[in-house]
Design a protein around this motif. Structure first.
Motif, mmCIF file in Angstrom:
data_model
loop_
_atom_site.group_PDB
_atom_site.id
_atom_site.type_symbol
_atom_site.label_atom_id
_atom_site.label_comp_id
_atom_site.label_asym_id
_atom_site.label_seq_id
_atom_site.Cartn_x
_atom_site.Cartn_y
_atom_site.Cartn_z
ATOM 1 N N ILE A 247 2.956 -7.553 14.341
ATOM 2 C CA ILE A 247 3.462 -8.802 13.775
ATOM 3 C C ILE A 247 3.516 -9.878 14.854
ATOM 4 O O ILE A 247 3.194 -11.045 14.612
ATOM 5 N N GLU A 248 3.895 -9.477 16.076
ATOM 6 C CA GLU A 248 3.976 -10.429 17.184
ATOM 7 C C GLU A 248 2.588 -10.809 17.704
ATOM 8 O O GLU A 248 2.343 -11.957 18.058
ATOM 9 N N SER A 249 1.678 -9.845 17.757
ATOM 10 C CA SER A 249 0.390 -10.053 18.421
ATOM 11 C C SER A 249 -0.640 -10.778 17.558
ATOM 12 O O SER A 249 -1.557 -11.404 18.087
ATOM 13 N N PHE A 250 -0.499 -10.672 16.233
ATOM 14 C CA PHE A 250 -1.505 -11.252 15.335
ATOM 15 C C PHE A 250 -0.840 -12.251 14.400
ATOM 16 O O PHE A 250 -0.408 -11.899 13.300
ATOM 17 N N PRO A 251 -0.750 -13.520 14.829
ATOM 18 C CA PRO A 251 -0.066 -14.531 14.024
ATOM 19 C C PRO A 251 -0.668 -14.743 12.647
ATOM 20 O O PRO A 251 0.015 -15.236 11.744
ATOM 21 N N ARG A 252 -1.936 -14.409 12.461
ATOM 22 C CA ARG A 252 -2.573 -14.599 11.158
ATOM 23 C C ARG A 252 -2.784 -13.266 10.435
ATOM 24 O O ARG A 252 -3.646 -13.164 9.559
ATOM 25 N N LEU A 253 -1.994 -12.286 10.793
ATOM 26 C CA LEU A 253 -2.038 -10.992 10.125
ATOM 27 C C LEU A 253 -1.693 -11.152 8.647
ATOM 28 O O LEU A 253 -0.724 -11.823 8.290
ATOM 29 N N ARG A 254 -2.500 -10.568 7.779
ATOM 30 C CA ARG A 254 -2.281 -10.630 6.331
ATOM 31 C C ARG A 254 -2.411 -9.239 5.732
ATOM 32 O O ARG A 254 -3.176 -8.413 6.231
ATOM 33 N N THR A 255 -1.648 -8.984 4.669
ATOM 34 C CA THR A 255 -1.725 -7.695 4.000
ATOM 35 C C THR A 255 -2.140 -7.889 2.544
ATOM 36 O O THR A 255 -2.030 -8.988 1.995
#
Length: 277
Positions: A247-255
């Motif tokens: 969550i911290e490392s990938f600001p554009r993380l989507r599920t």
């Protein structure tokens, strides 16, 4: 044959580290905070290492800069697109998204990235790799064996630990919704109708998190902060170390299923971080 494989292992790790440095600096500047940008726990971005060694192996004899640029750009885009798709199929999560860039393809690759990778291919194959190969030749043979063996074993262990920690990320998001729903009634009693908690069949709590972020609670900023900290405590109890790091490392993380909850949770974390600065 073994010696050649060991050299490629070292080159893969070297360029993976260089990619990690590049990504961490770039994303840290974009996010205006230090970001340890990497899929693995160690300072490696394997996609860069894979792209570099493939470029070295396939394009090592290409000496025409324009052709090298085009082939590097196309090859890197294919690798990035396939990696994005495969990781999304495996983890039900998209790790990067170029939808906000012009000339993108399904948000997985974009023209700007292709240009950067094309230039990178020319620089690596044409200028950097000859020096890296010369430096590798200076490593004693016995040290080469042990160094490549130990480093690749550590990388494989890191990969196993990382994958085991994030494979159920979607389920953890669902658990967070369930945990928060348990005390949603108590929250509603404290703040009246100011927090409209939606506890539907999917168990999402995005409206609750959104209220915490925007701060419209009846008792003002204090209650909003209290609500955010309660949700943060719930998140800390549900997410493991690997999931929190992603969550911290990938600001554009989507599920796939719980993306709205994830984005609202991220916005809440960012607001809390700003209050501590």
């Amino acid at each position: 044959m073994l010696l050649i494989a060991e050299k490629y292992v070292l080159w893969f790790l070297f360029y993976s580290f260089c990619g990690w440095v590049y990504e961490s600096i770039l994303v840290s500047i974009q996010e205006k905070r230090p970001v340890n940008r990497g899929f693995l726990n160690g300072p490696l971005c394997p996609i860069y290492g894979i792209g570099a060694v493939l470029g070295i192996a396939v394009l090592g004899d290409v000496h025409q800069p324009i052709l090298l640029f085009v082939l590097s750009a196309v090859g890197a885009c294919i690798l990035e697109y396939v990696t994005s798709w495969a990781m999304e199929q495996l983890f039900h999560t998209r790790w990067w998204d170029y939808s906000h860039f012009r000339f993108n393809l399904n948000g997985r690759i974009c023209l700007l990235g292709a240009l950067v990778f094309g230039i990178g291919g020319v620089v690596i194959v044409g200028f950097i790799q000859p020096h890296v190969a010369s430096a590798t030749q200076m490593i004693p043979l016995s040290m080469m064996h042990w160094l490549s063996f130990v480093l690749i074993v550590l990388t494989l262990l890191d990969t196993v630990i990382t994958v085991a920690g994030i494979v159920d990320f979607e389920e953890s998001l669902g658990q967070l919704a369930a945990v928060v729903a348990k005390y949603s009634d108590a929250m509603r009693e404290k703040v009246g109708d100011a927090v409209d908690v939606v506890n539907d069949a999917s168990g999402r709590v995005s409206d609750m998190v959104e209220d915490a972020v925007s701060g419209p609670l009846q008792s003002g900023r204090e209650m909003s902060t209290e609500l955010m900290y309660k949700i943060k405590d719930a998140a800390d109890s549900v997410f493991n170390r690997q999931q929190r790091r992603m969550i911290e490392s990938f600001p554009r993380l989507r599920t796939d299923r719980n993306d709205e909850t994830l984005q609202q949770l991220r916005a809440m974390f960012e607001r809390l971080n700003r209050r501590h600065q």
